[in-house]
Write an enzyme that holds these catalytic residues in place. Structure first.
Site, PDB file in Angstrom:
ATOM      1  NE  ARG A  84     -10.775  -3.430  -1.128  1.00  0.00           N
ATOM      2  CZ  ARG A  84      -9.488  -3.639  -1.416  1.00  0.00           C
ATOM      3  NH1 ARG A  84      -9.156  -4.497  -2.357  1.00  0.00           N
ATOM      4  NH2 ARG A  84      -8.556  -2.990  -0.774  1.00  0.00           N
ATOM      5  NE  ARG A 123      -6.117  -1.302  -2.939  1.00  0.00           N
ATOM      6  CZ  ARG A 123      -5.515  -1.147  -4.124  1.00  0.00           C
ATOM      7  NH1 ARG A 123      -5.488   0.042  -4.698  1.00  0.00           N
ATOM      8  NH2 ARG A 123      -4.951  -2.180  -4.726  1.00  0.00           N
ATOM      9  CD  GLU A 178      -9.224  -9.863  -3.196  1.00  0.00           C
ATOM     10  OE1 GLU A 178      -8.323  -9.141  -3.649  1.00  0.00           O
ATOM     11  OE2 GLU A 178      -9.989  -9.488  -2.294  1.00  0.00           O
ATOM     12  CG  ASP A 191      -5.095 -10.108  -2.079  1.00  0.00           C
ATOM     13  OD1 ASP A 191      -4.110 -10.429  -1.392  1.00  0.00           O
ATOM     14  OD2 ASP A 191      -5.831  -9.147  -1.798  1.00  0.00           O
ATOM     15  CB  CYS A 224      -9.624  -3.509  -9.697  1.00  0.00           C
ATOM     16  SG  CYS A 224      -9.953  -4.644  -8.345  1.00  0.00           S
ATOM     17  CG  HIS A 233      -2.152  -0.988   0.796  1.00  0.00           C
ATOM     18  ND1 HIS A 233      -3.189  -1.237   1.645  1.00  0.00           N
ATOM     19  CD2 HIS A 233      -2.389  -1.732  -0.304  1.00  0.00           C
ATOM     20  CE1 HIS A 233      -4.018  -2.096   1.075  1.00  0.00           C
ATOM     21  NE2 HIS A 233      -3.554  -2.415  -0.105  1.00  0.00           N
TER      22      HIS A 233
HETATM   23  C1  PEP Z   1      -5.970  -7.009  -5.541  1.00  0.00           C
HETATM   24  O1  PEP Z   1      -5.831  -7.859  -4.669  1.00  0.00           O
HETATM   25  O2  PEP Z   1      -5.624  -7.159  -6.720  1.00  0.00           O
HETATM   26  C2  PEP Z   1      -6.569  -5.721  -5.200  1.00  0.00           C
HETATM   27  C3  PEP Z   1      -6.840  -4.853  -6.144  1.00  0.00           C
HETATM   28  O3  PEP Z   1      -6.795  -5.439  -3.868  1.00  0.00           O
HETATM   29  P1  PEP Z   1      -5.644  -4.989  -2.839  1.00  0.00           P
HETATM   30  O4  PEP Z   1      -4.421  -4.654  -3.632  1.00  0.00           O
HETATM   31  O5  PEP Z   1      -6.155  -3.837  -2.091  1.00  0.00           O
HETATM   32  O6  PEP Z   1      -5.498  -6.186  -1.992  1.00  0.00           O
HETATM   33 MG    MG Z   2      -6.835  -7.665  -2.793  1.00  0.00          MG
END
Ligand code: PEP
Ligand code: MG
Length: 741
Positions: free
Chosen positions: A527, A479, A624, A648, A695, A389
């Site tokens: 999300r 997010r 995911e 994920d 995404c 992140h």
């Molecule tokens: C993913 O897992 O691809 C996703 C977009 O969610 P995050 O990166 O927030 O886990």
């Molecule tokens: Mg994810």
């Protein structure tokens, strides 16, 4: 009582934009506005340019004589220019009004019959004055108390046409002194100085060019301070389509007043659009009378400075960068080059020692580092992967960032000038020194549309207004945990315990509405929060509510929390915020999405809560986990479609921790196993008539992955703002090649 017949003054209600030569730009526009339904303009009259010419006539030869002399001897001589200006101005100010002009002004003033003071404003004949910047050069006098003062100030307005600055300007722009003229507007004063409020508003967000919002800047007292830029006013944002206020930090006025102002701004813009035959953003001055509490419009003119973003930047090296020593390498984030003095920090506690423009070098960042990240010209971390992140936040801030260097904090010396390069494909480099680079602008004017929808990933609400101005088909992923971390910072269960759950909902609403409003009417997918328990614990008050988990990535996250007795009430707050944004703000472009759903039973339970909380929106599920692919037919009946979370899905398919630098060389979304799952689930969705998008980060980073998605026939995928243009051009090319086959 019918109005008296005048020849040298005109009532505002009797004039309009066709009378510009007679009453000047300001008065002409006030005349337009005063007759518009729903718009209140303080009553008043214009002393016309005919009146000015009438007043000046006895002095005209003398004035022209001086002007001729100035012309002959040269405007360059400041002494002569100043002296000429002073002489002409005192001639005008010492000359008396004749009976005819004084009589008309006196009669009009009595007929106006103001309860309090009046404003005396110069109104320049803008058609003659070639540059908008000329506006504001002539004088304006507020709080004029009586007739005598009014006559005096009118003369001062007339004489302000001959300031040295104005004369020099006319000379410089080739404007003839023979034709100069000025009108003066007399209007009842709005008592903004006494318990009132005044300000400016624009029918566009002036920083980004986003035209979904009305920007209002209020100020206690008279508006001059704002106009002169002396104060930094509050910024109020109002949604154009629903007139709902989405940002009102200090409550100088309540939301209802701002909605009303925005409504008037839209009416004014529409009126001028009809006149000009096209939409023109407006810049409007307004005031709230401190006694009557009524709102008035004081001026409206086209906003000239702003135009939509028409280009996008691409960074590249031009010199022999190989000559420069490589200090560290890692994974690139954001497609930019940055440079500055390396500043190695051990912890966020050292935040104060970090200076604007430096390159931050540290072990790992989290959202607490945001204030530094904003100031940095580059970021280098030892740990983390491209999809952590911290990387996502840096990318959105437009700061080039290199993650997972493993050694950066050791191999880069404190204070060394370094260059952070994220433009050379999959390996990012920290160079010692400053190799030359250039920035190319790509025009946004002829960007093609594509069958595959290309949406954006948006994290911070602060970036949404600007991102929405890029070519895009909506937001594929926003997010919630990013909004919670940056806008709230407190654990929802902690706020619930304190009885302050409204704070959570209100702040969330503010972030959500900014994003959904910026992109309206295009779809925006929010999300639900997907913090891991260690991240939740970092929120204020979070420790008491969060378990210590061995492996939070695979622990109590996503759907498993939402129906759990220990978290359900917090999840309902997220639903409440969604509901408010959709129902109260009219943002029906909002869709919601559920992350990390392990079993169809989980899907059923979460969907029941969302429906039970009355969230009327498209509801998507993230795909995911391999179970989401294998049992797609059992999950999908609960949702409108899938959005593949390839970040994920790669982690769960390859069984590796996406945040671990040690195994990051194995982390690749293009692994055959991941691609087989993705291709298969796209097929299943299509067979079931469900929407399918993606995404995760992969198509932003790898053009070949974007190509793979298009060839699988995916409905949409979302990318980060920095590659929005590039991706669209690429997809158009792929689709064209497909069609030609
Ligand atoms: C993913 O897992 O691809 C996703 C977009 O969610 P995050 O990166 O927030 O886990
Ligand atoms: Mg994810």
């Amino acid at each position: 009582m019918p109005s008296k017949q005048y020849s040298l003054v005109r009532w505002l209600k009797d004039i309009g934009s066709d009378d510009l030569a007679l009453v000047g730009g300001k008065n002409a526009s006030l005349g337009e506005l005063i007759n518009l339904e729903g718009i209140k303009v303080p009553n008043g009259f214009a002393i016309t340019t005919d009146a000015f010419k009438h007043f000046v006539a006895p002095l005209r030869d003398e004035i022209m004589e001086r002007v001729e002399k100035l012309r002959a001897d040269g405007y360059e001589s400041m002494t002569l220019l100043d002296r000429t200006s002073r002489e002409i101005r005192s001639m005008l100010e010492e000359q008396s009004f004749d009976d005819r002009l004084k009589g008309e002004i006196t009669d009009a003033y009595r007929e106006l019959n103001p309860v309090g003071n009046v404003a005396v404003r110069s109104s320049a004949t803008a058609e003659d004055l070639p540059d908008a910047s000329f506006a504001g050069q002539q004088d304006t006098f507020l709080n004029v108390a009586n007739l005598e003062e009014l006559l005096d100030k009118t003369k001062k307005c007339f004489s302000s046409l001959y300031t040295a600055r104005a004369m020099s300007y006319r000379h410089g722009t080739g404007f003839s002194e023979d034709d100069v003229s000025l009108s003066v507007g007399i209007q009842v004063m709005v008592r903004a100085d006494w318990n009132g409020v005044s300000g400016v508003m624009f029918t566009v967000d002036t920083e980004t060019g986003n035209e979904n919002l009305i920007l209002i800047t209020p100020h206690r007292g008279l508006g001059e301070a704002i106009v002169q830029g002396e104060v930094k006013p509050d910024e109020i944002l109002v949604l154009r389509h629903s007139l709902c206020v989405i940002q009102n930090p200090q409550k100088i006025l309540d939301d209802a007043h701002y909605s009303e102002l925005a409504k008037q701004a839209v009416a004014i813009e529409d009126h001028y659009a009809g006149k000009f035959g096209r939409r023109v953003y407006m810049d409007i001055e307004w005031a709230l009378d401190g006694q009557s509490r009524e709102l008035f419009i004081l001026q409206a003119r086209p906003e000239t400075i702003h135009s939509r973003a028409v280009s996008h930047k691409r960074y590249f090296f031009v010199d022999d960068k190989e000559k420069f020593e490589v200090l560290a390498t890692g994974r690139p984030v954001g497609m930019k080059i940055g440079h500055g003095a390396a500043t190695i920090l051990d912890s966020v506690a050292e935040i104060d020692s970090f200076k604007e423009g430096q390159v931050l070098v540290t072990r790992m960042t989290d959202p607490d580092w945001e204030p530094i990240m904003k100031k940095a010209s580059g970021i280098v971390t030892d740990q983390g992967g491209r999809t952590c992140h911290a990387a996502i936040v840096a990318r959105e801030m437009g700061v080039p960032c290199i993650v997972g260097t493993e050694t950066g904090t050791k191999t880069i010396a404190q204070g060394r000038e370094v260059t952070v390069s994220c433009v050379e494909g999959e390996l990012a480099t920290v160079f010692s020194g400053l190799p030359a680079y250039e920035v190319e602008e790509i025009s946004l004017e002829h960007i093609p549309t594509t069958r595959t929808k290309i949406m954006l990933n948006v994290g911070s609400p602060d970036k949404a207004l600007a991102s929405a101005c890029l070519p895009q088909d909506g937001v594929g992923l926003a997010r919630l945990e990013f909004i919670i971390a940056s806008h709230i910072g407190q654990h929802p269960l902690y706020l619930l315990k304190l009885g302050k759950e409204d704070v959570f909902v209100e702040k969330l609403v503010s972030g959500l509405s900014r994003i959904a409003g910026a992109f309206f009417p295009k779809p925006v997918i929010f999300r639900f929060s997907d913090f891991k328990s260690n991240e939740y614990a970092n929120l204020t008050g979070g420790r008491a509510f969060e378990p210590e988990e061995e492996n939070p990535m695979l622990g109590w996250r996503g759907a498993s929390r939402y129906y759990d007795d220990r978290y359900r009430e917090a999840f309902k707050l997220e639903c409440a915020a969604m509901r408010k944004v959709i129902e109260e703000f009219g943002l029906d472009n909002v869709n919601v999405m559920v992350p990390f759903v392990r079993t169809p039973r989980e899907a059923e339970r979460v969907r029941a809560i969302i429906d039970g909380e009355g969230v009327k929106a498209g509801v998507y599920m993230m795909c995911e986990i391999p179970s989401n692919v294998i049992l797609a037919k059992d999950f999908l009946p609960y949702f409108d479609g899938y959005s593949i979370g390839s970040n994920d899905l790669t982690q769960t398919t390859l069984g590796l921790d996406r945040d671990s630098a040690l195994v990051s060389h194995l982390y690749d979304e293009r692994n055959e196993a991941v691609k087989i799952l993705i291709a298969s689930v796209i097929r299943t969705c299509k067979e079931m008539g469900k929407k399918v998008g993606l995404c995760g980060q992969a198509p932003s980073d790898f053009p070949d992955f974007a190509k793979f998605l298009v060839e699988c026939g995916i409905d949409s995928f979302s990318v980060t703002a920095d590659v929005a243009v590039k991706t669209r051009l690429l997809v158009a090319e792929i689709e064209k090649a497909q069609a030609d086959r």
